[in-house]
Scaffold this motif. Structure first.
Motif, PDB file in Angstrom:
ATOM      1  N   ASN A 105       0.809  -1.224   0.000  1.00 35.69           N
ATOM      2  CA  ASN A 105       0.000   0.000   0.000  1.00 35.69           C
ATOM      3  C   ASN A 105       0.840   1.270   0.000  1.00 35.69           C
ATOM      4  N   LYS A 106       2.131   1.108  -0.285  1.00 41.61           N
ATOM      5  CA  LYS A 106       3.031   2.257  -0.323  1.00 41.61           C
ATOM      6  C   LYS A 106       3.582   2.424  -1.732  1.00 41.61           C
ATOM      7  N   PRO A 107       3.944   3.668  -2.099  1.00 46.91           N
ATOM      8  CA  PRO A 107       4.519   3.882  -3.432  1.00 46.91           C
ATOM      9  C   PRO A 107       5.967   3.400  -3.489  1.00 46.91           C
ATOM     10  N   SER A 108       6.458   3.209  -4.705  1.00 47.84           N
ATOM     11  CA  SER A 108       7.858   2.858  -4.898  1.00 47.84           C
ATOM     12  C   SER A 108       8.730   4.021  -4.427  1.00 47.84           C
ATOM     13  N   LEU A 109       9.824   3.701  -3.781  1.00 51.88           N
ATOM     14  CA  LEU A 109      10.693   4.739  -3.223  1.00 51.88           C
ATOM     15  C   LEU A 109      11.588   5.353  -4.292  1.00 51.88           C
ATOM     16  N   SER A 110      11.772   6.653  -4.184  1.00 56.97           N
ATOM     17  CA  SER A 110      12.755   7.360  -4.999  1.00 56.97           C
ATOM     18  C   SER A 110      13.827   7.916  -4.082  1.00 56.97           C
ATOM     19  N   PHE A 111      15.084   7.797  -4.517  1.00 59.29           N
ATOM     20  CA  PHE A 111      16.203   8.340  -3.741  1.00 59.29           C
ATOM     21  C   PHE A 111      16.707   9.652  -4.337  1.00 59.29           C
ATOM     22  N   ASN A 112      16.073  10.104  -5.392  1.00 62.04           N
ATOM     23  CA  ASN A 112      16.548  11.262  -6.140  1.00 62.04           C
ATOM     24  C   ASN A 112      15.921  12.540  -5.615  1.00 62.04           C
ATOM     25  N   PRO A 113      16.730  13.463  -5.065  1.00 60.36           N
ATOM     26  CA  PRO A 113      16.162  14.692  -4.495  1.00 60.36           C
ATOM     27  C   PRO A 113      15.584  15.637  -5.549  1.00 60.36           C
ATOM     28  N   ALA A 114      15.928  15.437  -6.805  1.00 64.80           N
ATOM     29  CA  ALA A 114      15.454  16.363  -7.849  1.00 64.80           C
ATOM     30  C   ALA A 114      13.937  16.377  -7.942  1.00 64.80           C
ATOM     31  N   GLY A 115      13.313  15.221  -7.735  1.00 57.60           N
ATOM     32  CA  GLY A 115      11.867  15.166  -7.892  1.00 57.60           C
ATOM     33  C   GLY A 115      11.087  15.279  -6.604  1.00 57.60           C
ATOM     34  N   ILE A 116      11.711  14.913  -5.464  1.00 58.07           N
ATOM     35  CA  ILE A 116      10.946  14.845  -4.207  1.00 58.07           C
ATOM     36  C   ILE A 116      11.539  15.691  -3.084  1.00 58.07           C
ATOM     37  N   GLY A 117      12.655  16.321  -3.325  1.00 57.15           N
ATOM     38  CA  GLY A 117      13.287  17.136  -2.296  1.00 57.15           C
ATOM     39  C   GLY A 117      14.293  16.356  -1.481  1.00 57.15           C
ATOM     40  N   GLU A 118      15.250  17.062  -0.903  1.00 57.12           N
ATOM     41  CA  GLU A 118      16.346  16.415  -0.197  1.00 57.12           C
ATOM     42  C   GLU A 118      15.873  15.669   1.044  1.00 57.12           C
ATOM     43  N   GLU A 119      14.955  16.250   1.811  1.00 54.14           N
ATOM     44  CA  GLU A 119      14.513  15.629   3.048  1.00 54.14           C
ATOM     45  C   GLU A 119      13.804  14.302   2.786  1.00 54.14           C
ATOM     46  N   GLN A 120      12.897  14.307   1.782  1.00 53.45           N
ATOM     47  CA  GLN A 120      12.168  13.080   1.481  1.00 53.45           C
ATOM     48  C   GLN A 120      13.095  12.020   0.893  1.00 53.45           C
ATOM     49  N   ALA A 121      14.047  12.461   0.060  1.00 52.71           N
ATOM     50  CA  ALA A 121      15.002  11.514  -0.501  1.00 52.71           C
ATOM     51  C   ALA A 121      15.827  10.868   0.609  1.00 52.71           C
ATOM     52  N   TYR A 122      16.223  11.674   1.603  1.00 54.29           N
ATOM     53  CA  TYR A 122      16.965  11.136   2.755  1.00 54.29           C
ATOM     54  C   TYR A 122      16.119  10.115   3.515  1.00 54.29           C
ATOM     55  N   GLU A 123      14.862  10.447   3.782  1.00 52.60           N
ATOM     56  CA  GLU A 123      13.978   9.539   4.505  1.00 52.60           C
ATOM     57  C   GLU A 123      13.783   8.233   3.741  1.00 52.60           C
ATOM     58  N   ASN A 124      13.634   8.328   2.418  1.00 57.85           N
ATOM     59  CA  ASN A 124      13.440   7.127   1.610  1.00 57.85           C
ATOM     60  C   ASN A 124      14.676   6.228   1.629  1.00 57.85           C
ATOM     61  N   ARG A 125      15.845   6.857   1.522  1.00 57.95           N
ATOM     62  CA  ARG A 125      17.084   6.076   1.579  1.00 57.95           C
ATOM     63  C   ARG A 125      17.221   5.395   2.939  1.00 57.95           C
ATOM     64  N   LYS A 126      16.900   6.124   3.974  1.00 57.59           N
ATOM     65  CA  LYS A 126      16.978   5.589   5.333  1.00 57.59           C
ATOM     66  C   LYS A 126      16.001   4.428   5.514  1.00 57.59           C
ATOM     67  N   GLN A 127      14.783   4.577   5.041  1.00 58.95           N
ATOM     68  CA  GLN A 127      13.786   3.507   5.155  1.00 58.95           C
ATOM     69  C   GLN A 127      14.238   2.248   4.419  1.00 58.95           C
ATOM     70  N   ALA A 128      14.792   2.441   3.230  1.00 56.63           N
ATOM     71  CA  ALA A 128      15.241   1.288   2.442  1.00 56.63           C
ATOM     72  C   ALA A 128      16.349   0.533   3.174  1.00 56.63           C
ATOM     73  N   LEU A 129      17.296   1.265   3.747  1.00 58.63           N
ATOM     74  CA  LEU A 129      18.396   0.618   4.465  1.00 58.63           C
ATOM     75  C   LEU A 129      17.905  -0.057   5.745  1.00 58.63           C
ATOM     76  N   GLU A 130      16.980   0.565   6.449  1.00 57.06           N
ATOM     77  CA  GLU A 130      16.433  -0.045   7.660  1.00 57.06           C
ATOM     78  C   GLU A 130      15.680  -1.331   7.318  1.00 57.06           C
ATOM     79  N   TRP A 131      14.925  -1.291   6.221  1.00 61.33           N
ATOM     80  CA  TRP A 131      14.229  -2.499   5.786  1.00 61.33           C
ATOM     81  C   TRP A 131      15.231  -3.608   5.475  1.00 61.33           C
ATOM     82  N   TYR A 132      16.279  -3.266   4.732  1.00 58.66           N
ATOM     83  CA  TYR A 132      17.280  -4.267   4.349  1.00 58.66           C
ATOM     84  C   TYR A 132      17.972  -4.838   5.586  1.00 58.66           C
ATOM     85  N   PHE A 133      18.310  -3.970   6.523  1.00 56.50           N
ATOM     86  CA  PHE A 133      19.019  -4.402   7.726  1.00 56.50           C
ATOM     87  C   PHE A 133      18.169  -5.382   8.537  1.00 56.50           C
ATOM     88  N   GLN A 134      16.883  -5.090   8.671  1.00 61.87           N
ATOM     89  CA  GLN A 134      16.003  -6.000   9.402  1.00 61.87           C
ATOM     90  C   GLN A 134      15.857  -7.332   8.674  1.00 61.87           C
TER      91      GLN A 134
END
Length: 866
Positions: free
Chosen positions: A650-679
């Motif tokens: 129920n979530k959209p595909s993550l983008s890591f590119n700040p050009a389209g979503i802004g630096e803060e959201q890109a940071y959060e998406n990268r962080k979420q992806a790494l946390e998911w992978y780590f778990q």
């Protein structure tokens, strides 16, 4: 012990839970002499002065170190003295894991009930191993003959389900005429098993067994039991439990091959407020609905079963329209059939469980050496006066240091029923639940048996405060000492360590057989504080055979193997698994790498098999096995990725590119992806349970600090905190001249190695090698040693490899330092297996360099190559 029917026990448990009644009684304090017994055991070295060059020296010392055998005073073992039948009963009981039990019925005239030998002799008698003689004695104090020992061992094999070796040739001894008819088959069996051997073509069946011989043979039995415990394979009759409140259902354990179980199954539950698990596996649901987990341990293997308890249906209310006669009849039926409730009530009254832990002497030790700083921190949370065994709502805090072993010494042997300890999770304060709790028991505080594990399903990511009582049920075990062990990540908070005893045991499952404590666990405790010394980079997940590591690939890497095949020493003590640089930064790409990493017979599984073989070749498999450290990589969430994938449907595909979503959201998406992978990584690692591997740390895969990436430094520090919360170390290997090299400590890395990048197409000058080492020294880094397949055929690359060893050696960096090693893919394996002396010498010299024995002081120059 008296035995009651299991049905009454179930009814009692149901009634007790429905009334929510818990009884706790304070036991008397243990005399001061107890502390000596608790603190002795495996930490105490044993040395005998009369062993000389005895062929049994290693076996005797090993059994003595495990407190399975003792001397005869004044530091003497007297290896050539005869061993008696009563002494062999004690020794065999301990090595096979037979739990001794007191008896009121002394059937052998020479073994009274109060004899210290009685629990062992009568235990073996009940097991069908040691029988009496025609005169109502067992010959307890008589010397043991070799044929008598053969018979005991044959019966012990049968009772403990040790697989009997298949005979390829008929066993024949010249003195067969001296053998008793009852012993001939047993002698053939133990000979095939290589537990006993003759000499000069004779078995000498009537000869007496010496204490030295007994030790050697007992060690062979112990090794067989270790192997059984390690390879325990069992099935459960259900994958989950779903039952109504107040009802019960039994979990049954069977061996995978349909034979008798080699060890007694141990059951545990993580929510005793919801129900209880009885020694025979019957789960009794209490009145409260909820979810929990039953743990089943056999040998060293543990399986879990999720449990769900639903509300019981409400009884049908009487119809208001019923006439009085109907209601009167119903009432008459209710009053005239109270049998079930009365039986439950009577059973409950007979349920004499008592918490015998309060007031007992208790010791607490860390896994590995204690750390004075962390001990100072945890003094802020000392818990109640009297320690963990005190019935109190006050929490005791434990800070890092890998884990704790808490030993409780009771006032005397007790028929133990259950061991429980309560933990708390409060993630906001850095307090997390231990993943599991292990229980061991001992009659004397020296020789221990492993009594199972309990796990839970509280995720480390749970933000709400959670309290869980982890409880292990014990089947008719008489012991005076109990030890619980649990890991500690950052903080663990515990309270109310309970040891419940019951004089009226309900156990009807026969002799209790438990394995000794796992050697791998013992070594993990000792190595807990050890750091990495030599870390090999192993790329995997692509490029066919180059990226597929097998057991045979790893074996000469984990152990230094001489040219004549002798496994002399450990080589690389750590393996860093990392993907190739071209792995896609997508969820699918990351999952594919994980699938490969945890595949069968390759990568981690192959490394585990290699370490098992290394220990076998070194003779340490069942004594002091070595575990290999493992470091696993966090893939890099490249900021160019705009379609990583969905973390949830129920979530959209993550983008890591700040050009389209802004630096803060890109940071959060990268962080979420790494946390998911780590778990996901931790989940798979914990599920795999590799006995010869230890997860040491996590590696940051990107080789520079990407200044253009959104909040790169914040992301690295966040990942460092995530890794440290799991009590793991954080590693990094930037390249020479990479942005951020000088910042590595402020980014919370525990170790950073400088990647020198020697293996380009241009020759590397000596000043470059020395410049790399200057940088390493300046920033307090480790150095990465580099080589690839070109060093076998091209003089300039051969020189580069050796010159970096020479330069580091001249600066003393080959000693007391941490190193990483890059060899392309499997380059060094070629050297280890080569018959070309020049190529082979690279492997040998690398080992010498690791051990500080490399002695070359001069650089290679020109086209010089041996």
């Amino acid at each position: 012990m008296s035995k009651k029917r299991m049905g009454s026990r179930i009814a009692a448990a149901c009634l007790a839970l429905s009334l929510a009644v818990t009884a706790a009684q304070v036991a008397g304090a243990v005399p001061d002499t107890t502390s000596t017994a608790v603190e002795s055991g495996q930490d105490q070295a044993v040395a005998f002065t009369d062993l000389g060059n005895s062929y049994a020296k290693d076996a005797i010392n090993r059994l003595a170190s495990l407190q399975l055998i003792g001397g005869q005073g004044d530091g003497l073992f007297h290896p050539q003295n005869k061993i008696t039948r009563q002494d062999i009963a004690v020794l065999l009981s301990k090595v096979v894991g037979l739990q001794p039990e007191s008896t009121d019925d002394a059937i052998f005239e020479d073994v009274p009930a109060d004899s210290p030998y009685a629990p062992y002799i009568y235990g073996l008698s009940d097991l069908g191993v040691m029988n009496g003689r025609n005169n109502n004695t067992v010959g307890a104090a008589d010397p043991l003959t070799r044929q008598e020992l053969a018979v005991l061992l044959s019966r012990l094999m049968e009772a403990s389900q040790v697989a009997k070796a298949v005979s390829t040739t008929e066993v024949s001894y010249s003195d067969e005429q001296d053998m008793a008819d009852y012993a001939k088959e047993a002698i053939a069996e133990v000979t095939n098993q290589r537990w006993m051997q003759g000499a000069g073509g004779n078995f000498n069946p009537l000869g007496n067994v010496t204490r030295a011989e007994a030790a050697v043979i007992a060690e062979r039995v112990l090794n067989a039991r270790f192997q059984q415990a390690e390879q325990a394979d069992f099935t459960l009759n259900t994958a989950s439990l779903s039952l109504m409140a107040g009802t019960s259902e039994r979990v049954k354990v069977a061996s995978a091959n349909g034979e008798k179980l080699p060890f007694t199954p141990i059951y545990a539950f993580d929510r005793p407020e919801l129900g209880s698990i009885l020694p025979d596996g019957t789960f009794v649901a209490g009145p409260t609905p909820g979810k929990g987990n039953v743990s089943v341990t056999m040998g060293y293997k543990t399986k879990t079963i999720p449990v769900e308890i639903a509300n019981a249906p409400q009884p049908e209310q009487p119809d208001e329209q019923k006439d009085d006669s109907t209601r009167e009849a119903a009432a008459t039926v209710d009053e005239s059939q109270p049998a079930e409730n009365e039986e439950a009530g009577e059973a409950a009254e007979q349920d004499d469980s008592v918490n015998v832990a309060p007031g007992s002497f208790t010791s607490v030790k860390t896994f590995g050496p204690p750390d004075s700083y962390f001990q100072t921190v945890e003094k802020q949370y000392p818990g109640p006066v009297g320690g963990l065994v005190t019935p109190s709502e006050e929490w005791t805090g434990f800070n890092r240091q890998f884990g704790r072993k808490v030993t409780v010494a009771l006032s005397q042997d007790k028929p133990l029923e259950r061991v429980a300890l309560t933990f708390r999770q409060q993630k906001s304060s850095g307090i997390t639940m231990p993943e599991s709790m292990d229980v061991e028991v001992s009659r004397d505080g020296k020789a221990w048996s492993y009594a199972g594990k309990v796990v839970h399903d509280v995720p480390a990511s749970e933000d709400k405060q959670v309290v869980r009582t982890l409880s292990v049920t014990l089947p008719d075990i008489e012991a005076r000492y109990v030890r619980v062990s649990f890991p500690v990540k950052v903080f663990a908070f515990a309270r109310q360590l309970e040891v419940w005893a019951n004089e009226s045991s309900s156990w009807e499952g026969g002799a209790v057989l438990l394995p000794p404590p796992s050697p791998t666990q013992m070594m993990e405790d000792k190595k807990a504080g050890n750091r990495v010394e030599n870390m090999l980079l192993a790329y995997s997940g692509a490029y066919g055979d180059r990226g597929n590591w097998t057991k045979d690939d790893f074996l000469p890497m984990v152990g230094y193997r001489t040219s004549d095949g002798y496994m002399r020493d450990q080589m690389f003590d750590t393996v860093l698994f990392l993907p190739y640089q071209d792995m896609a930064a997508t969820k699918v790409g990351w999952q594919g790498y994980l699938n490969d990493l945890f595949g069968t017979n390759r990568q981690l599984d192959a490394l585990n098999s290699a370490m098992r073989e290394y220990n076998r070749l070194r003779g340490t498999l069942y004594t002091t096995p070595t575990q290999e450290n493992v470091v696993l990589a966090l893939p890099y969430p490249a900021m160019s990725q705009t379609n990583f994938g969905k973390l949830a449907d129920n979530k959209p595909s993550l983008s890591f590119n700040p050009a389209g979503i802004g630096e803060e959201q890109a940071y959060e998406n990268r962080k979420q992806a790494l946390e998911w992978y780590f778990q996901e990584l931790l989940k798979r690692w914990n599920k795999a349970e590799y006995p010869y591997l230890k997860l040491e740390g996590i590696y940051w895969f990107h080789e520079l600090i990407e200044d253009g990436a959104p909040k790169e430094r914040d992301l690295i520090r966040s990942m460092a905190s995530m890794v440290h919360d799991e009590a793991l170390r954080f590693y990094w290997i930037p390249y020479y001249g990479a942005p951020g090299v000088q910042e590595w400590k402020s980014l919370y890395f525990d170790y950073a190695f400088l990647q020198p990048n020697y293996y380009s197409d241009k020759p590397v000058q000596l000043d470059r090698i020395e410049g790399v080492l200057d940088t390493v020294s300046k920033y307090g880094m480790g150095v990465e040693i580099e080589g690839d397949e070109r060093m076998y055929r091209d003089p300039k690359f051969y020189q580069t490899y050796y010159n970096q060893l020479v330069a580091a050696h001249k600066l003393g960096m080959d000693k007391n330092n941490v190193h990483a090693y890059y060899y392309g893919s499997k380059t060094l394996i070629q050297s280890a297996t080569s018959t070309d002396p020049v190529v082979r010498s690279i492997y040998d010299d690398t080992y010498k360099w690791m051990r500080g024995k490399f002695d070359r002081e001069e650089y290679y120059e020109g086209s010089e190559m041996p």
